[in-house]
Design a protein around this motif. Structure first.
Motif, mmCIF file in Angstrom:
data_model
loop_
_atom_site.group_PDB
_atom_site.id
_atom_site.type_symbol
_atom_site.label_atom_id
_atom_site.label_comp_id
_atom_site.label_asym_id
_atom_site.label_seq_id
_atom_site.Cartn_x
_atom_site.Cartn_y
_atom_site.Cartn_z
ATOM 1 N N UNK A 1 0.833 -1.190 0.000
ATOM 2 C CA UNK A 1 0.000 0.000 0.000
ATOM 3 C C UNK A 1 0.866 1.237 0.000
ATOM 4 N N UNK A 2 0.241 2.351 -0.297
ATOM 5 C CA UNK A 2 0.969 3.614 -0.295
ATOM 6 C C UNK A 2 1.420 3.957 1.124
ATOM 7 N N UNK A 3 2.367 4.882 1.234
ATOM 8 C CA UNK A 3 2.864 5.289 2.547
ATOM 9 C C UNK A 3 1.713 5.825 3.402
ATOM 10 N N UNK A 4 1.772 5.538 4.680
ATOM 11 C CA UNK A 4 0.776 5.976 5.672
ATOM 12 C C UNK A 4 -0.619 5.423 5.408
ATOM 13 N N UNK A 5 -0.686 4.247 4.776
ATOM 14 C CA UNK A 5 -1.989 3.590 4.574
ATOM 15 C C UNK A 5 -2.341 2.696 5.763
ATOM 16 N N UNK A 6 -1.424 2.601 6.721
ATOM 17 C CA UNK A 6 -1.670 1.777 7.902
ATOM 18 C C UNK A 6 -1.175 0.356 7.762
ATOM 19 N N UNK B 1 16.076 7.464 -4.518
ATOM 20 C CA UNK B 1 16.950 8.635 -4.490
ATOM 21 C C UNK B 1 16.258 9.699 -3.648
ATOM 22 N N UNK B 2 16.507 9.670 -2.334
ATOM 23 C CA UNK B 2 15.810 10.545 -1.405
ATOM 24 C C UNK B 2 16.540 11.874 -1.266
ATOM 25 N N UNK B 3 15.931 12.791 -0.546
ATOM 26 C CA UNK B 3 16.581 14.082 -0.291
ATOM 27 C C UNK B 3 17.780 13.912 0.638
ATOM 28 N N UNK B 4 17.943 12.734 1.214
ATOM 29 C CA UNK B 4 19.066 12.434 2.114
ATOM 30 C C UNK B 4 20.066 11.479 1.471
ATOM 31 N N UNK B 5 19.948 11.272 0.168
ATOM 32 C CA UNK B 5 20.835 10.348 -0.528
ATOM 33 C C UNK B 5 20.100 9.072 -0.927
ATOM 34 N N UNK C 1 -1.936 11.446 8.242
ATOM 35 C CA UNK C 1 -1.229 10.413 9.014
ATOM 36 C C UNK C 1 0.288 10.543 8.843
ATOM 37 N N UNK C 2 0.712 10.800 7.606
ATOM 38 C CA UNK C 2 2.154 10.926 7.331
ATOM 39 C C UNK C 2 2.746 12.101 8.097
ATOM 40 N N UNK D 1 10.521 16.286 6.590
ATOM 41 C CA UNK D 1 9.297 16.634 5.876
ATOM 42 C C UNK D 1 9.461 16.576 4.360
ATOM 43 N N UNK D 2 10.627 16.984 3.865
ATOM 44 C CA UNK D 2 10.850 16.939 2.411
ATOM 45 C C UNK D 2 10.790 15.505 1.911
ATOM 46 N N UNK D 3 11.383 14.582 2.651
ATOM 47 C CA UNK D 3 11.360 13.174 2.267
ATOM 48 C C UNK D 3 9.939 12.619 2.361
ATOM 49 N N UNK D 4 9.184 13.058 3.376
ATOM 50 C CA UNK D 4 7.798 12.626 3.520
ATOM 51 C C UNK D 4 7.006 13.025 2.273
#
Length: 196
Positions: A11-16, A77-81, A136-137, A149-152
């Motif tokens: 499921x997508x992020x924060x879908x539980x 490829x996240x904002x943190x690498x 939720x996220x 927050x940027x990665x979220x």
């Protein structure tokens, strides 16, 4: 419930899906084993090594490739690498004697189908309305020591592509579980598992 199946929650992020996974895994009547996946991302507050993931470095991923034990891997490829998530055939899985509950993505589900065979894999797709997921996220990220927050936001937007209707259909997923009320969603999944 038949032995020798891999029940795959997606499921997508924060879908539980994490909460659903933990509740199903804790149900002794289901007697499901777990497969702990690997990741190179930093451990989050409240997570434990070997429970949510094996928190590893890229050397572990490279060794699995060299050993021929790598089932699948994904790179974000996240904002943190770059963060890698991967599944290794490391002796955890014994389909002759057990059934398993796994938490993953559509991409990893497809790779597991290729590796173990589609007849072994049982997809369980969790859905929640996007506005609720975003709330939720944000709540979850606020609980972290150093909120990202940027990665979220990146993850939330990436889900729209990763879990497109076209991709869901291509994976052969026909059943969807609406997680509006956690207890009801878990009860519906358990009913299906016992009927399996």
């Amino acid at each position: 419930m038949d032995k020798g199946k891999i029940y795959y929650i997606m499921g997508k992020s924060s879908s539980g899906k994490d909460s659903i996974y933990k509740l199903l895994l804790g149900d002794k009547d289901l007697d499901l084993k777990t497969i702990v996946l690997y990741t190179t991302r930093p451990i989050r507050f409240g997570e434990k090594e070997g429970v949510e993931y094996h928190f590893a470095d890229e050397q572990v991923l490279q060794k699995a490739k060299e050993d021929g034990t790598l089932i699948e891997s994904r790179c974000y490829d996240t904002v943190h690498g770059k963060w890698y998530y991967f599944t290794v055939d490391d002796g955890q899985i014994d389909l002759e004697n057990n059934s398993y509950l796994v938490l993953g993505t559509l991409e990893s589900y497809k790779a597991m189908c290729d590796y173990y065979g589609r007849d072994v894999m049982v997809p369980m797709y969790i859905e929640v309305e996007d506005g609720i997921r975003l709330e939720r996220a944000l709540y979850r990220e606020k609980q972290q020591k150093s909120p990202k927050y940027a990665e979220m936001c990146r993850r939330f937007l990436a889900d729209l592509t990763d879990f497109s209707e076209e991709n869901i259909v291509a994976c052969g997923i026909t059943k969807r579980y609406q997680n509006n009320i956690l207890e009801d969603c878990v009860a519906e999944i358990k009913k299906d598992l016992f009927e399996e």
